[in-house]
Scaffold this active site. Structure first.
Site, PDB file in Angstrom:
ATOM      1  N   LYS A  21     -11.527   4.971   4.532  1.00 20.88           N
ATOM      2  CA  LYS A  21     -11.139   3.552   4.467  1.00 20.88           C
ATOM      3  C   LYS A  21     -11.183   2.905   5.851  1.00 20.88           C
ATOM      4  O   LYS A  21     -11.771   1.845   6.031  1.00 20.88           O
ATOM      5  CB  LYS A  21      -9.740   3.437   3.848  1.00 20.88           C
ATOM      6  CG  LYS A  21      -9.245   2.007   3.743  1.00 20.88           C
ATOM      7  CD  LYS A  21      -8.166   1.848   2.706  1.00 20.88           C
ATOM      8  CE  LYS A  21      -6.799   2.290   3.190  1.00 20.88           C
ATOM      9  NZ  LYS A  21      -6.160   1.323   4.098  1.00 20.88           N
ATOM     10  N   SER A  22     -10.550   3.552   6.836  1.00 17.19           N
ATOM     11  CA  SER A  22     -10.526   2.968   8.187  1.00 17.19           C
ATOM     12  C   SER A  22     -11.949   2.748   8.707  1.00 17.19           C
ATOM     13  O   SER A  22     -12.249   1.710   9.311  1.00 17.19           O
ATOM     14  CB  SER A  22      -9.822   3.917   9.163  1.00 17.19           C
ATOM     15  OG  SER A  22      -8.464   4.001   8.859  1.00 17.19           O
ATOM     16  N   ARG A 122       5.002  -7.687   6.447  1.00 13.19           N
ATOM     17  CA  ARG A 122       4.727  -6.639   7.454  1.00 13.19           C
ATOM     18  C   ARG A 122       4.610  -7.266   8.848  1.00 13.19           C
ATOM     19  O   ARG A 122       4.129  -8.376   9.004  1.00 13.19           O
ATOM     20  CB  ARG A 122       3.469  -5.855   7.073  1.00 13.19           C
ATOM     21  CG  ARG A 122       3.701  -5.060   5.781  1.00 13.19           C
ATOM     22  CD  ARG A 122       2.491  -4.268   5.368  1.00 13.19           C
ATOM     23  NE  ARG A 122       2.149  -3.251   6.347  1.00 13.19           N
ATOM     24  CZ  ARG A 122       1.040  -2.523   6.271  1.00 13.19           C
ATOM     25  NH1 ARG A 122       0.179  -2.693   5.282  1.00 13.19           N
ATOM     26  NH2 ARG A 122       0.792  -1.603   7.180  1.00 13.19           N
ATOM     27  N   ASP A 317      -0.369   8.387   7.529  1.00 13.78           N
ATOM     28  CA  ASP A 317      -0.656   8.059   6.122  1.00 13.78           C
ATOM     29  C   ASP A 317      -0.433   9.248   5.190  1.00 13.78           C
ATOM     30  O   ASP A 317      -0.453   9.091   3.972  1.00 13.78           O
ATOM     31  CB  ASP A 317      -2.099   7.562   5.982  1.00 13.78           C
ATOM     32  CG  ASP A 317      -2.267   6.168   6.585  1.00 13.78           C
ATOM     33  OD1 ASP A 317      -1.253   5.477   6.803  1.00 13.78           O
ATOM     34  OD2 ASP A 317      -3.421   5.781   6.838  1.00 13.78           O
ATOM     35  N   ARG A 348       8.141   3.368   3.035  1.00 15.83           N
ATOM     36  CA  ARG A 348       7.790   4.675   2.455  1.00 15.83           C
ATOM     37  C   ARG A 348       8.917   5.699   2.575  1.00 15.83           C
ATOM     38  O   ARG A 348       8.984   6.625   1.768  1.00 15.83           O
ATOM     39  CB  ARG A 348       6.488   5.210   3.081  1.00 15.83           C
ATOM     40  CG  ARG A 348       5.273   4.472   2.561  1.00 15.83           C
ATOM     41  CD  ARG A 348       3.959   5.029   3.049  1.00 15.83           C
ATOM     42  NE  ARG A 348       2.855   4.320   2.413  1.00 15.83           N
ATOM     43  CZ  ARG A 348       1.635   4.238   2.896  1.00 15.83           C
ATOM     44  NH1 ARG A 348       1.309   4.848   4.020  1.00 15.83           N
ATOM     45  NH2 ARG A 348       0.697   3.574   2.239  1.00 15.83           N
ATOM     46  N   ARG A 391      -0.443   5.190  -1.807  1.00 16.25           N
ATOM     47  CA  ARG A 391      -0.195   6.580  -1.383  1.00 16.25           C
ATOM     48  C   ARG A 391       1.056   7.162  -2.042  1.00 16.25           C
ATOM     49  O   ARG A 391       1.152   8.366  -2.255  1.00 16.25           O
ATOM     50  CB  ARG A 391      -0.113   6.675   0.139  1.00 16.25           C
ATOM     51  CG  ARG A 391      -1.407   6.193   0.806  1.00 16.25           C
ATOM     52  CD  ARG A 391      -1.575   6.665   2.224  1.00 16.25           C
ATOM     53  NE  ARG A 391      -2.573   5.858   2.901  1.00 16.25           N
ATOM     54  CZ  ARG A 391      -3.887   5.994   2.780  1.00 16.25           C
ATOM     55  NH1 ARG A 391      -4.389   6.915   1.987  1.00 16.25           N
ATOM     56  NH2 ARG A 391      -4.729   5.209   3.434  1.00 16.25           N
TER      57      ARG A 391
HETATM   58  C1  S3P Z   1      -5.146   2.214  10.038  1.00 15.09           C
HETATM   59  C2  S3P Z   1      -4.152   2.533  10.921  1.00 15.09           C
HETATM   60  C3  S3P Z   1      -2.822   3.003  10.529  1.00 15.09           C
HETATM   61  C4  S3P Z   1      -2.779   3.427   9.064  1.00 15.09           C
HETATM   62  C5  S3P Z   1      -3.531   2.510   8.166  1.00 15.09           C
HETATM   63  C6  S3P Z   1      -4.977   2.370   8.595  1.00 15.09           C
HETATM   64  C7  S3P Z   1      -6.426   1.726  10.571  1.00 15.09           C
HETATM   65  O1  S3P Z   1      -1.894   1.972  10.752  1.00 15.09           O
HETATM   66  O2  S3P Z   1      -1.455   3.563   8.622  1.00 15.09           O
HETATM   67  O3  S3P Z   1      -3.518   2.986   6.825  1.00 15.09           O
HETATM   68  O4  S3P Z   1      -7.434   1.706   9.837  1.00 15.09           O
HETATM   69  O5  S3P Z   1      -6.468   1.350  11.748  1.00 15.09           O
HETATM   70  P1  S3P Z   1      -1.234   1.786  12.204  1.00 15.09           P
HETATM   71  O6  S3P Z   1      -2.247   2.213  13.189  1.00 15.09           O
HETATM   72  O7  S3P Z   1      -0.894   0.340  12.351  1.00 15.09           O
HETATM   73  O8  S3P Z   1      -0.017   2.679  12.186  1.00 15.09           O
END
Ligand code: S3P
Length: 432
Positions: A21-22, A122, A317, A348, A391
């Site tokens: 996803k990222s 958020r 995550d 969470r 999740r």
């Molecule tokens: C992500 C970074 C994480 C993660 C999120 C995806 C990203 O958040 O929890 O699901 O794609 O950069 P943070 O880096 O803000 O903790």
């Protein structure tokens, strides 16, 4: 949508998973900033990544999905975005909102970005603060901290040296994306290392960027990034649900092919191995500057661990599914320093505590984590809540595999946020 999960005997399967996803979000954004074609293979087509795709197209990018998992971005260069004619909606996706704020702060136009009920609660000050120092102007709800956010961008973005108060890849990436437009050098220093996909991808597309420990140094672009062919590795966070499923069911062997094994994401594998998990990484290779491998997982007897400090951002995550593994480990598992979990798609820490208690587990909620007493039976015979958090929903489904009785999970459709194929693969591994 409510689902019912019934217990299963064992898992013996070989699976491949949709793209990370990222990385999928970043390939869309960086491909749109670049000049020339970027063809993305194994793209994750999920609600979150489609929010990024739609927002980019609303500001003049040209992205076409040519099949379920293939996307073509006709990159026009970083200076060809246009003012959107409507409010941009990141829906449930924090990554979309925060990374796009980085891009939008460096445009010569006005934009407004919002999200769903969860995302509008958020914290956004962590992104607004550094981007304001770089010259972007922001107006936001509740004292300038929450979406909807109005952004008055500027072509005069300044470089910055910035120490982030929390280790967050989203905050770091927002600054790095804005920094592409600045003249000169930007530095981002984190309190602990967070995932580094933005850094790796920017380098792959031609940016001048270096990383040392928790500092990233990037130069403003003097020429456009160049479009590239890009293969998205399978998502290790999605793999984690099935990894834990194989570990906690008896006589199981699971092979997961082509998963991303970037060291800023493999914290979950390290923690599970510390707990005694039998997980092997095979066929390692590097694809577009990201390490990839196959994971071979076998049922294991686990033991409790204490996880805290710098490890937390590396497993952020995966803590919900780790909690399920902890219920089956010998001894106590403690998670500390994880207050960030309270600011995710839902709180969470609260969600895990409440739902595990319903399942009959001895768990103690703390402000920054929890303690779980292991080797417990999951009672089942109850209806659990997903809190519309993908999740949480998937972690509860895995708990259902080893419960004494069926478990119902409400609002399960939220899995589409990160993993629309979850139910199909979940059914497949149970039936082989
Ligand atoms: C992500 C970074 C994480 C993660 C999120 C995806 C990203 O958040 O929890 O699901 O794609 O950069 P943070 O880096 O803000 O903790």
């Amino acid at each position: 949508m409510k689902i019912e999960v019934t217990p299963t005997e064992n898992i013996n399967a070989e699976i491949t998973l949709p793209g990370d996803k990222s990385i999928s979000h970043r390939a869309l954004i960086i491909g749109s900033l670049a000049e020339g074609e970027t063809k993305i293979h194994n793209f994750l087509s999920s609600e979150d990544t489609l929010s990024t795709l739609n927002i980019l197209n609303s500001i003049g990018a040209s992205i076409k999905q040519i099949s379920e998992d293939e996307v073509i971005v006709e990159g026009k260069g970083k200076d060809n975005f246009i003012e959107p004619s409507n409010v941009l909606n990141a829906k449930n996706s924090g990554t979309t909102m925060r990374l796009m704020m980085g891009v939008l702060s460096a445009q010569n136009f006005y934009s407004v970005i919002t999200g769903d009920d969860s995302l509008r609660e958020r914290p956004m000050k962590r992104v607004i603060d550094p981007l304001s120092k770089m010259g972007g102007r922001f107006f936001a709800r509740k004292n300038g901290e929450f979406a909807p956010i109005t952004i008055l961008g500027t072509k005069d973005i300044s470089p910055i040296v910035y120490k982030t108060p929390v280790a967050s890849a989203q905050v770091k990436s927002a600054i790095l994306l804005a920094a592409l437009y600045a003249k000169g050098e930007t530095q981002v220093i984190e309190p602990a290392k967070s995932r580094d996909h933005t850094e790796r991808m920017l380098k792959y597309f031609g940016a001048d960027i270096t990383q040392k420990d928790t500092t990233v140094v990037i130069q403003g672009l003097t020429k456009n990034l160049e479009g590239r062919e890009f293969f998205v590795p399978g998502d290790l966070s999605s793999a984690s649900f099935f990894i834990v499923a194989a570990l906690i069911t008896k006589n199981s062997t699971l092979l997961i092919k082509n998963v991303g094994i970037n060291p800023t994401r493999t914290g979950i594998l390290s923690v599970l191995k510390m707990m005694g998990a039998d997980i092997k990484i095979i066929n390692e290779k590097t694809l577009n500057n990201e390490p990839v491998g196959d994971l071979l997982v076998k049922s294991s007897s686990l033991k409790g661990v204490e996880i805290k400090g710098e490890m937390i951002p590396l497993i952020i995550d995966e803590i919900p599914i780790l909690a399920i593994a902890a219920t089956q480990a010998k001894g106590k598992t403690t998670i500390k320093d994880a207050k960030e979990l309270r600011y995710k798609e839902t709180d969470r820490i609260r969600a895990i505590t409440r739902e595990l208690k319903k399942l009959g587990i001895d768990i103690l909620e703390k402000e920054d984590g929890f303690d779980i007493i292991g080797n417990q039976k999951i009672r089942g015979n109850c209806t659990c809540e997903s809190y519309n958090d993908h999740r949480i929903a998937m972690s509860l489904a895995i708990a259902g595999l080893i419960a004494d009785n069926p478990i119902e999970i409400d609002n399960f459709e939220c899995v589409n946020i990160s993993f629309p194929e979850f139910t199909e693969i979940f059914e497949k591994i149970r039936s082989i």
